[in-house]
Design an enzyme around this catalytic site. Structure first.
Site, mmCIF file in Angstrom:
data_model
loop_
_atom_site.group_PDB
_atom_site.id
_atom_site.type_symbol
_atom_site.label_atom_id
_atom_site.label_comp_id
_atom_site.label_asym_id
_atom_site.label_seq_id
_atom_site.Cartn_x
_atom_site.Cartn_y
_atom_site.Cartn_z
ATOM 1 N N ARG A 63 -11.003 -0.519 1.925
ATOM 2 C CA ARG A 63 -12.474 -0.589 1.942
ATOM 3 C C ARG A 63 -13.034 -0.795 0.543
ATOM 4 O O ARG A 63 -14.092 -1.379 0.369
ATOM 5 C CB ARG A 63 -13.031 0.674 2.615
ATOM 6 C CG ARG A 63 -12.686 1.945 1.908
ATOM 7 C CD ARG A 63 -12.905 3.184 2.776
ATOM 8 N NE ARG A 63 -11.887 3.306 3.828
ATOM 9 C CZ ARG A 63 -11.883 4.254 4.754
ATOM 10 N NH1 ARG A 63 -12.838 5.166 4.760
ATOM 11 N NH2 ARG A 63 -10.930 4.292 5.673
ATOM 12 N N LYS B 239 1.488 7.934 0.350
ATOM 13 C CA LYS B 239 1.885 7.969 1.756
ATOM 14 C C LYS B 239 3.248 8.648 1.890
ATOM 15 O O LYS B 239 3.971 8.796 0.905
ATOM 16 C CB LYS B 239 2.004 6.537 2.295
ATOM 17 C CG LYS B 239 0.688 5.819 2.525
ATOM 18 C CD LYS B 239 0.938 4.457 3.162
ATOM 19 C CE LYS B 239 -0.352 3.690 3.363
ATOM 20 N NZ LYS B 239 -1.268 4.298 4.338
ATOM 21 N N ASP C 222 -5.690 6.329 -0.885
ATOM 22 C CA ASP C 222 -5.079 5.569 0.217
ATOM 23 C C ASP C 222 -6.136 4.861 1.061
ATOM 24 O O ASP C 222 -5.818 4.030 1.895
ATOM 25 C CB ASP C 222 -4.228 6.508 1.082
ATOM 26 C CG ASP C 222 -3.262 5.749 1.982
ATOM 27 O OD1 ASP C 222 -3.083 4.532 1.753
ATOM 28 O OD2 ASP C 222 -2.693 6.380 2.892
ATOM 29 N N ASP D 295 0.848 -1.194 0.000
ATOM 30 C CA ASP D 295 0.000 0.000 0.000
ATOM 31 C C ASP D 295 0.887 1.248 0.000
ATOM 32 O O ASP D 295 1.355 1.697 1.046
ATOM 33 C CB ASP D 295 -0.917 -0.009 1.237
ATOM 34 C CG ASP D 295 -1.870 1.191 1.242
ATOM 35 O OD1 ASP D 295 -1.919 1.912 0.225
ATOM 36 O OD2 ASP D 295 -2.555 1.383 2.264
HETATM 37 N N1 BES Z 1 -3.260 0.229 5.098
HETATM 38 C C1 BES Z 1 -3.671 1.488 5.604
HETATM 39 C C2 BES Z 1 -3.991 1.452 7.099
HETATM 40 C C3 BES Z 1 -2.817 1.227 8.023
HETATM 41 C C4 BES Z 1 -2.158 2.309 8.597
HETATM 42 C C5 BES Z 1 -2.434 -0.040 8.387
HETATM 43 C C6 BES Z 1 -1.125 2.097 9.477
HETATM 44 C C7 BES Z 1 -1.386 -0.254 9.261
HETATM 45 C C8 BES Z 1 -0.728 0.829 9.811
HETATM 46 C C9 BES Z 1 -4.950 1.962 4.900
HETATM 47 O O1 BES Z 1 -5.087 1.553 3.591
HETATM 48 C C10 BES Z 1 -4.917 3.451 4.891
HETATM 49 O O2 BES Z 1 -4.008 3.996 4.358
HETATM 50 N N2 BES Z 1 -5.919 4.068 5.507
HETATM 51 C C11 BES Z 1 -6.006 5.487 5.572
HETATM 52 C C12 BES Z 1 -7.457 5.866 5.409
HETATM 53 C C13 BES Z 1 -7.676 7.342 5.226
HETATM 54 C C14 BES Z 1 -7.079 7.826 3.932
HETATM 55 C C15 BES Z 1 -9.169 7.618 5.259
HETATM 56 C C16 BES Z 1 -5.482 5.935 6.927
HETATM 57 O O3 BES Z 1 -5.689 5.239 7.917
HETATM 58 O O4 BES Z 1 -4.827 6.974 6.985
HETATM 59 ZN ZN ZN Z 2 -4.125 -0.229 3.082
HETATM 60 ZN ZN ZN Z 3 -4.124 2.868 2.226
#
Ligand code: BES
Ligand code: ZN
Ligand code: ZN
Length: 493
Positions: free
Chosen positions: A348, A274, A344, A267
């Site tokens: 979902r 990120k 990101d 990711d």
């Molecule tokens: N894979 C990440 C979530 C994650 C963050 C897992 C840290 C393990 C450690 C997920 O896909 C993500 O990036 N989520 C975003 C959502 C936001 C953009 C609404 C997040 O949590 O920042």
């Molecule tokens: Zn993710």
């Molecule tokens: Zn993500």
């Protein structure tokens, strides 16, 4: 690692004996103390030994290789609950194995601590000891020679309830080896662990009794209309692949259960890129799918009387000229349109289509496990998962399974009012919610695709799927968290 049950005449390189309140807890310990001329009780007294977590190696010239004193803490003062005693057993066995490896010995024996025999059934004691031993013996050695190779290859539980300890230890071995299997897949870097590689791993299961494996190609995914899932994979040169693994019991099954694991092999965030630092561990974003895979594998041995369907929408999330762009609108398998405002929030999107597909199998209940939100790590830290869903009984059962398995899961509320923030000006939904309550928003988004008649629980494993520091039951890296909870749940369902 071999796990065996032995009687007290067994000689191991290292024998672990329990100590509580200044005393050896079992007749076996007192026998050894006598044999060693009171050396053990002297050490215990002089060093005020016995706190929970204490260990002390005593080298015994000639007699046995070494004795390991294991502190169990005061077992009476503040009576521990059953699940805490199980964890004490796991960690005691783990400490014994770690000491054995430090001493470079091969066989470790651990006594069936006398005071716990009254409190915990023999099968559960055997299971917990085996789990602790096998989990602590894990190391990930595929890319470099270990600086100190693990030497312990056999752990014997010394006790007399042989049949029941053996049964429990067998189960514990499967629970722990499945966890270790998931750890391996998580730790393999994303350059080697692609959706394709996951398919290859899944296909290995097809020959096991009761299991069948189906892998849908990109063309098939397109045909099914999984537009949300395809949008996530659009930026990657690695094609997506959707996995459907089925376990069917021999007899008539009581229930049909769907387990869906998030399978993003890397990711990057996509165009909503990120930061460099938060990408460092994003090879772990397939932890949910790794857990699903090894749960399915374990079912072939555990043979519970339920039908289980495992699903994973495998993909990378990458930025490129072909990547999905913020503002793009896609259509999910059930026809709902989604405006992707943050690439990101991809987990979902993959889960939305996976949930639609899973429901076609008419499950009696549905569980998804996903490293879904950073917000969950902020809320609960790295030792605890969040759980949300539409059915309290299912949530309660999963939390209870987690307790027995030694994995922490805490419920968060699905607050209906926050759904307003998922509304889009241009489509049915957008893939991000409001500024706050990120874990709830993620779950609410998935819920938009769940048939309200199907009990559903979402477990956000973003925190505990990875550990930055060595823990009692495993090293830094992927933890395999949630495998044991799911196995506990599925074998009790
Ligand atoms: N894979 C990440 C979530 C994650 C963050 C897992 C840290 C393990 C450690 C997920 O896909 C993500 O990036 N989520 C975003 C959502 C936001 C953009 C609404 C997040 O949590 O920042
Ligand atoms: Zn993710
Ligand atoms: Zn993500």
């Amino acid at each position: 690692m071999k796990i065996s049950i032995k009687n007290k005449s067994f000689r191991a390189d290292l024998l672990a004996l329990g100590v509580s309140k200044g005393q050896l807890v079992s007749p076996l310990g007192r026998e050894w103390d006598k044999k060693l001329g009171g050396l053990l009780s002297q050490i215990i007294k002089k060093e005020e030994f016995g706190k929970s977590g204490d260990t002390r190696v005593v080298t015994t010239a000639g007699q046995s290789g070494h004795v390991l004193l294991v502190g169990l803490g005061d077992l009476e003062k503040k009576p521990l609950e059953n699940h805490q005693l199980l964890e004490l057993l796991r960690r005691s066995a783990a400490r014994a194995v770690k000491s054995g490896n430090r001493l470079r010995v091969k066989t470790v024996a651990i006594e069936d601590f006398d005071p716990l025999r009254k409190k915990i059934p023999a099968e559960s004691r055997g299971q917990a000891l085996a789990e602790g031993a096998v989990l602590a013996g894990y190391s990930f050695d595929l890319y470099k020679k270990p600086s100190s190779p693990k030497t312990v290859n056999e752990v014997a539980i010394v006790g007399d309830e042989t049949a029941r300890l053996t049964k429990g230890a067998g189960k514990g071995l499967i629970f722990a080896e499945s966890t270790n299997g998931a750890r391996d897949l998580i730790n393999i870097p994303a350059n080697d662990f692609t959706p394709r590689r996951m398919v290859a791993e899944a296909k290995k299961l097809a020959k096991l009794p009761g299991l069948s494996v189906k892998a849908l190609s990109k063309a098939e995914i397109e045909k099914l209309g999984m537009g949300c899932y395809l949008a996530v994979s659009a930026g990657s040169v690695e094609p997506p692949c959707f996995l459907h693994i089925v376990y069917r019991p021999k007899g008539r099954s009581k229930k049909r259960i769907a387990v869906i694991g998030k399978g993003v092999t890397f990711d990057s965030g996509g165009l909503s890129l990120k930061t460099a630092q938060s990408m460092e561990t994003m090879k772990d974003d397939m932890s949910g799918s790794a857990a699903m895979l090894f749960v399915m594998k374990a079912l072939a041995s555990l043979k519970p009387n339920v039908e289980v369907h495992g699903f994973a929408a495998m993909t990378e999330n990458m930025p490129s000229g072909s990547a999905v762009k913020p503002g793009d609108i896609v259509r999910s398998m059930n026809g709902k349109t989604v405006e992707i405002l943050n690439t990101d929030a991809e987990g979902r999107l993959t889960l939305a289509d996976a949930v639609c597909y899973a429901q076609k199998q008419k499950p009696d209940l549905m569980i998804d496990v996903a490293t879904l939100t950073g917000a969950c790590v902020i809320a609960l830290g790295d030792l605890c998962s969040g759980i949300l869903g539409n059915n309290q009984a299912l949530i309660d059962d999963l939390i209870a399974a987690g307790k027995s398995a030694g994995e922490k899961i805490w419920q968060m509320p699905l607050i209906d009012e926050y759904r307003d923030e998922l509304k889009s000006t241009f489509a049915d939904l957008k893939n991000i919610g409001g500024r706050w309550g990120g874990t709830i928003n993620g779950a609410l988004f998935i819920q938009e695709f769940v048939d309200p008649k199907i009990p559903w629980a979402h477990i956000d494993i973003a925190g505990p799927s990875w550990t930055e520091r060595e823990q009692d039951l495993g090293p830094r890296g992927g933890t395999g968290h949630i495998v044991r909870t799911l196995l506990e749940f599925l074998t009790k369902a």
